[in-house]
Design an enzyme around this catalytic site. Structure first.
Site, PDB file in Angstrom:
ATOM      1  N   GLU A 103     -44.963  44.156  55.010  1.00  0.00           N
ATOM      2  CA  GLU A 103     -45.133  42.808  53.569  1.00  0.00           C
ATOM      3  C   GLU A 103     -45.092  43.776  51.838  1.00  0.00           C
ATOM      4  O   GLU A 103     -45.314  45.048  52.192  1.00  0.00           O
ATOM      5  CB  GLU A 103     -46.503  42.817  53.530  1.00  0.00           C
ATOM      6  CG  GLU A 103     -46.928  41.688  52.035  1.00  0.00           C
ATOM      7  CD  GLU A 103     -48.446  41.195  52.568  1.00  0.00           C
ATOM      8  OE1 GLU A 103     -49.722  41.445  53.375  1.00  0.00           O
ATOM      9  OE2 GLU A 103     -49.115  40.607  51.478  1.00  0.00           O
ATOM     10  N   ASP A 105     -45.910  44.075  47.904  1.00  0.00           N
ATOM     11  CA  ASP A 105     -46.372  42.990  47.353  1.00  0.00           C
ATOM     12  C   ASP A 105     -46.982  42.854  45.841  1.00  0.00           C
ATOM     13  O   ASP A 105     -46.485  44.580  45.635  1.00  0.00           O
ATOM     14  CB  ASP A 105     -47.724  42.998  47.796  1.00  0.00           C
ATOM     15  CG  ASP A 105     -48.770  42.632  48.571  1.00  0.00           C
ATOM     16  OD1 ASP A 105     -47.681  41.621  48.916  1.00  0.00           O
ATOM     17  OD2 ASP A 105     -49.142  42.937  49.534  1.00  0.00           O
ATOM     18  N   GLU A 107     -49.279  41.974  42.974  1.00  0.00           N
ATOM     19  CA  GLU A 107     -50.348  41.013  42.980  1.00  0.00           C
ATOM     20  C   GLU A 107     -50.921  41.210  41.547  1.00  0.00           C
ATOM     21  O   GLU A 107     -51.577  41.882  40.403  1.00  0.00           O
ATOM     22  CB  GLU A 107     -51.926  41.073  44.114  1.00  0.00           C
ATOM     23  CG  GLU A 107     -50.967  40.714  45.092  1.00  0.00           C
ATOM     24  CD  GLU A 107     -52.147  41.243  46.438  1.00  0.00           C
ATOM     25  OE1 GLU A 107     -51.956  40.143  47.248  1.00  0.00           O
ATOM     26  OE2 GLU A 107     -52.517  42.625  46.282  1.00  0.00           O
TER      27      GLU A 107
END
Ligand SMILES: *[C@@H]1O[C@H](CO)[C@@H](O)[C@H](O)[C@H]1NC(C)=O
Ligand SMILES: *[C@@H]1O[C@H](CO)[C@@H](O)[C@H](O)[C@H]1NC(C)=O
Ligand SMILES: *[C@@H]1O[C@H](CO)[C@@H](O)[C@H](O)[C@H]1NC(C)=O
Ligand SMILES: *[C@@H]1O[C@H](CO)[C@@H](O)[C@H](O)[C@H]1NC(C)=O
Ligand SMILES: *[C@@H]1O[C@H](CO)[C@@H](O)[C@H](O)[C@H]1NC(C)=O
Length: 295
Positions: A103, A105, A107
């Site tokens: 993953e 990311d 955010e």
């Protein structure tokens, strides 16, 4: 006659601009995943409005999985006097179970009144994350659209805000550092998390929280149409040599961001790793492999 020539001209012009702007309808490449009734399609699908309220948040994702690419999303984050506990995210994620997935990311962590929205990035490989970095942005991400991008090729993962690199994760596989290899799809979501804002939970008085996304064309190699090795080949422009390392301008911009805006880097968090920092931190601290030189 003249009229139709002119309209064809504008039609073509429109298509040229659309191609340049990556402004295609979202449903050519993406689908809704949950909270469908909290996603509104605007401008013939070229923009999505995401809403979070006390009933639901929402998420959409690409139809396909990719094994390399230069991914991006133009986003405007919820702006309000209080977005504590609100998380807006744009990320790549593989399908494997939580303990094994890869993953990458972006955010955005909401703010309490008077504070800034923080941007956190993270990298998971084989289910292991804990590689948080956080920066205070030099602009208001709720004020305007900005382009958030992730390049992923056999040499590096780089996170960009517009054209500024903010994070580099090199492929140090040969030095024993894990690197993402699993096909990943692109996801974007608006949701709430109690951990996001130093324990300040969401205050629904400020709901609904609204985000906007644009730019749904995807520059990526989908592994389903080809074997993975093909996704690493120079058939794809993002794998070319100019994308193996930051160039000198990018390197300067990147160092400037680290110096001025980064307020947390897991590589500096010795308390978190009493028995020694992760290997990639040690290598990067030495700085040598940044330039592709010896380690
Ligand atoms: C994406 O990968 C997952 C896991 O390998 C697979 O189940 C899914 O079918 C893939 N999606 C497509 C569209 O190929
Ligand atoms: C934020 O608070 C100010 C003052 O209380 C108010 O005028 C403004 O409308 C609020 N902004 C939003 C986006 O709610
Ligand atoms: C990472 O680098 C190694 C060694 O150069 C290479 O064999 C591998 O394919 C790369 N991994 C990815 C996912 O591109
Ligand atoms: C939520 O915000 C409102 C308006 O500022 C405030 O009156 C209320 O006390 C807040 N609720 C909580 C649980 O903090
Ligand atoms: C570095 O790369 C950027 C983005 O591709 C480009 O605009 C810039 O001209 C390059 N700078 C140098 C010194 O090569």
């Amino acid at each position: 006659m003249a009229f139709s020539v002119i309209s064809v001209f504008f039609l073509l012009l429109g298509e040229i601009f659309a191609a340049e702007n990556d402004d295609i309808a979202f449903d050519k490449k993406y689908e809704f995943i949950w909270g469908n009734d909290h996603i509104l399609s605007l401008n013939q699908g070229r923009e999505l409005q995401l809403t979070l309220d006390n009933r639901s948040g929402c998420k959409f994702a690409s139809y396909l999985n990719y094994s390399s690419g230069f991914f991006h999303m133009r986003m405007k984050i919820p702006g309000n006097n209080n977005t504590a506990g609100v998380v807006t995210s744009f990320y790549l994620m593989s399908k494997a179970s939580a303990s094994q997935h890869d993953e990458l990311d972006f955010e955005f962590l909401g703010n309490i009144e008077g504070q800034q929205i923080t941007l956190q990035t993270n990298v998971f490989v084989n289910g292991v994350g804990d590689r948080e970095q956080r920066i205070n942005l030099w602009f208001d991400p709720a004020g305007n659209f900005h382009d958030y991008k992730i390049i992923w090729n056999p040499h590096q993962v780089v996170f960009f805000i517009d054209d500024t690199p903010i994070r580099v994760f090199k492929n140090y596989t040969n030095y024993g550092v894990p690197y993402p290899t699993q096909p990943m799809r692109i996801e974007a979501a608006l949701w709430t998390a109690d951990w996001a804002t130093f324990g300040h939970k969401i205050n629904w008085t400020y709901a609904p929280f609204v985000a906007h996304c644009q730019g749904f064309d995807i520059s990526g190699c989908s592994a389903q149409n080809s074997d993975v090795e093909e996704c690493y080949s120079s058939n794809h422009w993002w794998n070319n040599m100019e994308y193996w390392n930051l160039n000198s301008t990018q390197q300067k911009a990147y160092e400037n961001v680290r110096k001025k805006y980064m307020n947390y880097d897991y590589c500096d968090d010795k308390a978190k790793y009493p028995s020694g920092l992760p290997r990639e931190c040690v290598i990067q601290k030495n700085g040598r492999l940044h330039n592709g030189q010896k380690y």
